[in-house]
Design a protein around this motif. Structure first.
Motif, PDB file in Angstrom:
ATOM      1  N   ALA A  90       4.088   5.220  18.957  1.00  0.00           N
ATOM      2  CA  ALA A  90       2.880   5.708  19.361  1.00  0.00           C
ATOM      3  C   ALA A  90       2.202   4.343  19.529  1.00  0.00           C
ATOM      4  CB  ALA A  90       1.841   6.608  18.739  1.00  0.00           C
ATOM      5  N   GLY A  91       2.474   3.209  18.830  1.00  0.00           N
ATOM      6  CA  GLY A  91       1.919   1.927  19.329  1.00  0.00           C
ATOM      7  C   GLY A  91       0.578   2.190  18.686  1.00  0.00           C
ATOM      8  N   ARG A  92      -0.401   1.455  19.682  1.00  0.00           N
ATOM      9  CA  ARG A  92      -2.106   1.128  20.107  1.00  0.00           C
ATOM     10  C   ARG A  92      -2.252   3.031  19.747  1.00  0.00           C
ATOM     11  NH1 ARG A  92      -5.177  -0.771  25.203  1.00  0.00           N
ATOM     12  NH2 ARG A  92      -3.899   0.811  26.079  1.00  0.00           N
ATOM     13  N   LYS A  93      -1.598   3.747  20.372  1.00  0.00           N
ATOM     14  CA  LYS A  93      -2.139   5.275  21.099  1.00  0.00           C
ATOM     15  C   LYS A  93      -1.918   6.054  19.634  1.00  0.00           C
ATOM     16  CE  LYS A  93      -1.724   6.862  24.831  1.00  0.00           C
ATOM     17  NZ  LYS A  93      -0.753   7.326  25.850  1.00  0.00           N
ATOM     18  N   GLY A  94      -1.595   5.712  18.304  1.00  0.00           N
ATOM     19  CA  GLY A  94      -1.546   6.377  16.869  1.00  0.00           C
ATOM     20  C   GLY A  94      -2.831   6.401  16.420  1.00  0.00           C
ATOM     21  N   SER A 149     -11.874   3.072  20.021  1.00  0.00           N
ATOM     22  CA  SER A 149     -10.215   2.892  19.150  1.00  0.00           C
ATOM     23  C   SER A 149     -10.451   2.321  18.109  1.00  0.00           C
ATOM     24  CB  SER A 149      -8.714   3.263  20.451  1.00  0.00           C
ATOM     25  OG  SER A 149      -9.358   4.072  20.642  1.00  0.00           O
ATOM     26  N   GLN A 150      -8.891   2.126  17.129  1.00  0.00           N
ATOM     27  CA  GLN A 150      -8.265   0.578  16.432  1.00  0.00           C
ATOM     28  C   GLN A 150      -7.786  -0.428  16.988  1.00  0.00           C
ATOM     29  OE1 GLN A 150      -6.784   1.380  12.336  1.00  0.00           O
ATOM     30  NE2 GLN A 150      -5.963   3.214  13.477  1.00  0.00           N
ATOM     31  N   TRP A 196      -4.462   5.764   9.940  1.00  0.00           N
ATOM     32  CA  TRP A 196      -3.180   4.308   9.297  1.00  0.00           C
ATOM     33  C   TRP A 196      -3.151   2.871  10.182  1.00  0.00           C
ATOM     34  CZ3 TRP A 196      -2.280   9.409  10.694  1.00  0.00           C
ATOM     35  CH2 TRP A 196      -1.831   9.336  12.021  1.00  0.00           C
ATOM     36  N   PRO A 197      -2.797   2.018   9.672  1.00  0.00           N
ATOM     37  CA  PRO A 197      -2.651   1.228  10.961  1.00  0.00           C
ATOM     38  C   PRO A 197      -2.306   1.196  11.836  1.00  0.00           C
ATOM     39  CG  PRO A 197      -2.463   0.457   8.194  1.00  0.00           C
ATOM     40  CD  PRO A 197      -2.423   1.901   8.056  1.00  0.00           C
ATOM     41  N   ILE A 198      -2.028   0.727  13.043  1.00  0.00           N
ATOM     42  CA  ILE A 198      -1.577   1.054  14.349  1.00  0.00           C
ATOM     43  C   ILE A 198      -1.593  -0.773  14.998  1.00  0.00           C
ATOM     44  CG2 ILE A 198      -2.660   3.100  14.725  1.00  0.00           C
ATOM     45  CD1 ILE A 198      -3.964   1.755  16.666  1.00  0.00           C
ATOM     46  N   TYR A 199       0.105  -0.954  15.503  1.00  0.00           N
ATOM     47  CA  TYR A 199       0.955  -1.771  16.046  1.00  0.00           C
ATOM     48  C   TYR A 199       0.758  -1.758  17.734  1.00  0.00           C
ATOM     49  CZ  TYR A 199       1.916  -1.879  11.147  1.00  0.00           C
ATOM     50  OH  TYR A 199       1.928  -2.011  10.124  1.00  0.00           O
ATOM     51  N   SER A 200       0.703  -2.626  18.513  1.00  0.00           N
ATOM     52  CA  SER A 200       1.234  -2.643  19.389  1.00  0.00           C
ATOM     53  C   SER A 200       1.454  -4.220  19.783  1.00  0.00           C
ATOM     54  CB  SER A 200      -0.126  -2.477  19.662  1.00  0.00           C
ATOM     55  OG  SER A 200      -0.853  -2.619  21.367  1.00  0.00           O
ATOM     56  N   ALA A 201       1.788  -4.394  21.600  1.00  0.00           N
ATOM     57  CA  ALA A 201       2.387  -5.066  21.952  1.00  0.00           C
ATOM     58  C   ALA A 201       1.300  -6.786  21.618  1.00  0.00           C
ATOM     59  CB  ALA A 201       2.666  -5.776  23.148  1.00  0.00           C
ATOM     60  N   SER A 202      -0.033  -6.849  21.709  1.00  0.00           N
ATOM     61  CA  SER A 202      -1.446  -6.945  22.149  1.00  0.00           C
ATOM     62  C   SER A 202      -2.490  -6.387  20.981  1.00  0.00           C
ATOM     63  CB  SER A 202      -1.830  -7.897  23.174  1.00  0.00           C
ATOM     64  OG  SER A 202       0.000  -8.448  23.688  1.00  0.00           O
ATOM     65  N   PRO A 203      -3.374  -7.153  20.767  1.00  0.00           N
ATOM     66  CA  PRO A 203      -4.383  -6.320  19.793  1.00  0.00           C
ATOM     67  C   PRO A 203      -5.665  -5.867  20.594  1.00  0.00           C
ATOM     68  CG  PRO A 203      -4.605  -8.869  19.796  1.00  0.00           C
ATOM     69  CD  PRO A 203      -3.338  -8.536  20.815  1.00  0.00           C
ATOM     70  N   TYR A 244       3.529   4.080  24.942  1.00  0.00           N
ATOM     71  CA  TYR A 244       3.115   4.138  23.280  1.00  0.00           C
ATOM     72  C   TYR A 244       3.528   2.262  23.318  1.00  0.00           C
ATOM     73  CZ  TYR A 244       2.381   8.748  23.591  1.00  0.00           C
ATOM     74  OH  TYR A 244       1.423  10.275  23.833  1.00  0.00           O
ATOM     75  N   LEU A 245       4.209   2.572  22.514  1.00  0.00           N
ATOM     76  CA  LEU A 245       4.562   0.662  21.260  1.00  0.00           C
ATOM     77  C   LEU A 245       5.610  -0.217  22.854  1.00  0.00           C
ATOM     78  CD1 LEU A 245       3.862  -0.876  19.031  1.00  0.00           C
ATOM     79  CD2 LEU A 245       6.198   0.025  18.188  1.00  0.00           C
TER      80      LEU A 245
END
Length: 787
Positions: free
Chosen positions: A491-495, A527-528, A513-520, A568-569
């Motif tokens: 899901a990346g930043r949409k999680g 959103s987080q 929970w922590p989420i991740y993406s290509a860029s912050p 998504y990610l």
């Protein structure tokens, strides 16, 4: 009441006629900058349906127009030395000048004042008018005078065209496609009166520039075009009338009304000539404005009602025109197709004409197109009858063979607990598998707990989840002919968001929970802020995907798809809107594809060689600065060369402030591009709701498989019902359901016959009009009339 009409085109004149007829005491004046006998272009086109509207609103002008029309029932596509005919289309052509003079005469009959050769410099000179109708054309000075209010958008399209006439008579509307040394050229040609026909010459900029038309005088490039179409002109020459090269301006306005001023006709909207709706739109808008004036006694209320009630119809027509013009802008994409398939694509390009609609018009044409499609299926090694509806033909990827072309699209169910699919998922997937879909997708399933969209998403990071999926797959294999595809995605930043029926895409109230993406970059302001993936994070993600792929194989899945779309990610790396990295994973598209390629290669390495893999990608982001069609093509080529078997093409959902353009089959153009320019098999998705649309897409060669979501939610047995409708007795049915199969076959045969009869009776009434010479009878003989 005093009404001023600025612009003496068909829309403005017709509005004046209708209002003066209804209110004889109104003072109505039309101002036109040109002479009464001046008109640019040659012929205009109406459909049977439009003629019916004109008859309903003003019979005298209708009768005069009817007597001046040349009628044709057939459309001919001339391509690669063959002429493909499609009958039953019911269109009429008329000289534009004749139409204007008929409407001018009618204006004088009812008492409208006409002023020609009159330049209007400002609407201020009409301060005493109660209503000002700005029908002053594409270059409307009134629209420009108040452009800050009307907010016009002018999309200057890429192809060049010029408007020519000829003395050659034509027995049908004809598309003459020609390959030249500089690229493709097409003429949209039709007769509009005895001894006269219109030829709209269109070509992509590469062809136009190759010929150097921009440096030629009118008589010079007319001679070149005569040489190109010498065979089609059959000894006749072209006639010019300010036949200048132009690019079509697609015009829209945010507002149509300012105070007592209303835009009408081309000043308000344009629709590409390839669907013959420019004059139609203008005159229908005149009718709509007249109806609004009848219903509302005050001008402000009438104009508000006009814009509110008319806008949707205009936008629907403009959308069809945009899709149609796009086909001609990309006609070189289809140049290698067989003539019948090319012709079907040309006829169905705007989405208004479909497989079933064309079948009602000309069954011979559709039957021959179906046969061509099935010959291609036979060439792939399958034994199918040549009259099999395309959606019920098999398709193979590596060692996986699908019984038909229908796909259950992945749809998030938000019902899992700790990533484990449960009884809900079993019923959901099992019912669609026995419902006849050849390929059943799981919802996006996540390779780790922190990869989920919501707490209700399925996962595949442990053996319990694997075994729960295996139970579903085993049932599908044992009780149906469906193949099962596992879609894996992060899901990346949409999680870490709420369930789809709560506040979709919004963070959880607690327990995030922590989420991740290509860029912050957060998806929504609330959103987080995602963590930018480091190399260490990337390695873990690659490992997680590979582990899930092994579990998917152990669960018995036939195919695997990596989700690289919808923001998504993996998609967050691909789109420039979400990837602002400065390292080797950001910047150029080549760099942005680097990490998704790493994941793909890692999964392909552990996924069995005999099983196919696909990727889901976004054809565009519906946002300025996002992915382009060139990006999509390059992406498709990169993954084609990396070994992908199929590309599942959708669009959007990358950023929250996207501006999508919806409509029937609205994402199919992206699949079309990938399939026919990058040479990769595709699945198309996006508001596809019927078997008719499935067949239309397949015969036109715009996709290999068709995925449907919402239709399967309301009807798990969509494919079985469609098979019965098309009398496909070989479609697999589970043995306990065979009694239902035979009943549905009998019922569908009766319902289909009744529906065909009703639709045939409901076709627009024909009009007694002057027919061109050598007119062939509609529906007689085969679709291919010469070669």
């Amino acid at each position: 009441m005093k009404i001023t009409v600025i612009g003496g085109g068909p829309g403005g004149l017709y509005a004046a006629i209708l209002m003066k007829k209804q209110w004889p005491d109104y003072d109505i004046t039309v101002y036109e900058r040109n002479a009464p006998d001046s008109s640019f272009g040659f012929g205009v086109v109406f459909s049977d349906e439009t003629l019916g509207f004109l008859d309903d609103y003003d019979n005298p002008s209708y009768e005069a127009i009817r007597r001046s029309f040349a009628y044709w029932d057939n459309v001919d596509v001339h391509f690669k030395g063959e002429v493909i005919r499609c009958a039953g289309n019911g269109f009429c052509g008329c000289s534009r000048l004749t139409l204007l003079q008929i409407l001018q005469d009618r204006c004088q009959e009812v008492g409208v004042h006409l002023n020609f050769n009159t330049e209007i410099e400002s609407v201020d000179q009409f301060s005493d008018s109660d209503l000002i109708i700005a029908a002053d054309g594409i270059g409307s000075f009134i629209r420009e005078q108040y452009k800050d209010w009307f907010q016009p958008q002018v999309d200057l399209r890429r192809n060049y065209f010029c408007w020519l006439g000829s003395s050659r008579e034509l027995d049908a509307f004809k598309y003459f496609f020609r390959e030249t040394q500089h690229g493709p050229v097409v003429s949209h040609s039709y007769q509009y009166e005895p001894g006269r026909s219109t030829w709209v010459i269109e070509m992509p900029p590469e062809t136009w520039e190759g010929f150097g038309f921009g440096q030629m005088l009118e008589e010079e490039y007319t001679k070149v075009i005569e040489d190109i179409f010498a065979e089609e002109l059959d000894g006749h020459s072209f006639i010019t009338n300010r036949s200048l090269w132009r690019r079509f301006p697609a015009i829209r306005n945010k507002h149509w009304v300012k105070d007592n001023i209303v835009l009408l006709g081309d000043s308000q909207h344009t629709a590409h000539y390839s669907i013959g709706s420019g004059t139609k739109l203008a005159m229908e808008s005149a009718i709509a404005l007249f109806e609004a004036m009848k219903t509302n006694s005050e001008v402000p209320a009438a104009l508000t009602a006009f814009e509110r009630d008319r806008r949707t119809d205009v936008e629907v027509t403009q959308h069809a025109a945009d899709v149609s013009l796009s086909w001609f802008e990309n006609m070189g994409r289809y140049w290698d197709m067989e003539p019948l398939q090319f012709a079907f694509g040309c006829m169905s390009r705007s989405k208004k004409l479909t497989y079933e609609n064309l079948r009602l018009r000309d069954q011979a044409f559709v039957d021959q197109c179906t046969e061509v499609f099935n010959r291609q299926v036979q060439a792939a090694g399958f034994d199918v009858d040549t009259d099999t509806p395309p959606m019920f033909t098999p398709f193979q990827l590596r060692e996986m063979t699908l019984d038909n072309r229908v796909v259950l699209s992945p749809m998030a169910q938000y019902k899992a607990q700790d990533g484990v699919p449960n009884e809900w998922h079993f019923v959901h997937y099992a019912s669609r598998a026995i419902g006849g879909a050849a390929l059943v997708y799981t919802e996006m399933t996540c390779p780790s707990p922190d990869a989920r969209i919501t707490p209700g998403c399925t996962g595949l990071w442990n053996e319990e989840q694997r075994d729960a999926f295996k139970r579903i797959v085993d049932f599908a294999h044992n009780e149906s002919r469906a193949k099962m595809c596992m879609q894996l995605g992060h899901a990346g930043r949409k999680g870490s968001t709420q369930l789809g029926w709560d506040k979709m895409d919004h963070p959880l109230p607690e327990g995030n929970w922590p989420i991740y993406s290509a860029s912050p970059i957060p998806y929504l302001p609330e959103s987080q802020v995602p963590i930018e993936l480091t190399r260490e994070h990337m390695d873990q993600v690659v490992s997680d995907f590979a582990r899930s792929a092994r579990y998917a194989d152990e669960a018995g899945f036939d195919m695997l798809e990596l989700h690289m779309a919808h923001g998504y990610l993996l998609a967050s790396f691909i789109s420039p809107l979400t990837n602002q990295r400065k390292d080797e994973y950001g910047g150029s598209l080549e760099n942005r594809l680097r990490f998704p390629r790493e994941v793909f290669h890692a999964v392909r390495e552990v996924w069995p060689a005999e099983k196919p893999m696909s990727i889901r990608v976004s054809g565009g982001d519906w946002h300025e600065g996002g992915l382009t069609t060139e990006d999509l093509k390059e992406l498709a080529v990169v993954f084609r060369d990396a070994g992908v078997d199929l590309i599942d093409v959708s669009a959007g959902q990358t950023v929250a402030d996207q501006k999508p353009v919806y409509g029937r089959m609205f994402q199919t153009p992206f699949s079309d591009l990938v399939r026919n320019e990058a040479g990769v098999s595709t699945i198309t998705v996006g508001n596809i709701t019927s078997a008719d649309q499935v067949n239309t897409i397949l015969v036109a060669g715009r996709a290999d498989l068709v995925a449907m979501a919402r239709p399967h939610l309301s009807d798990p047995y969509f494919t079985l019902r469609s098979a019965a409708w098309y009398e496909q007795k070989n479609q697999f049915w589970p043995k306990p359901y065979l009694a239902g199969k035979f009943q549905l076959l009998r019922q569908s045969e009766k319902e289909r016959d009744e529906l065909v009869e009703l639709k045939t009776m409901a076709r627009p009434r024909s009009h007694e009009v002057i027919a061109p010479n050598e007119k062939l009878e509609a529906g007689v003989g085969p679709a291919k009339i010469s070669s």
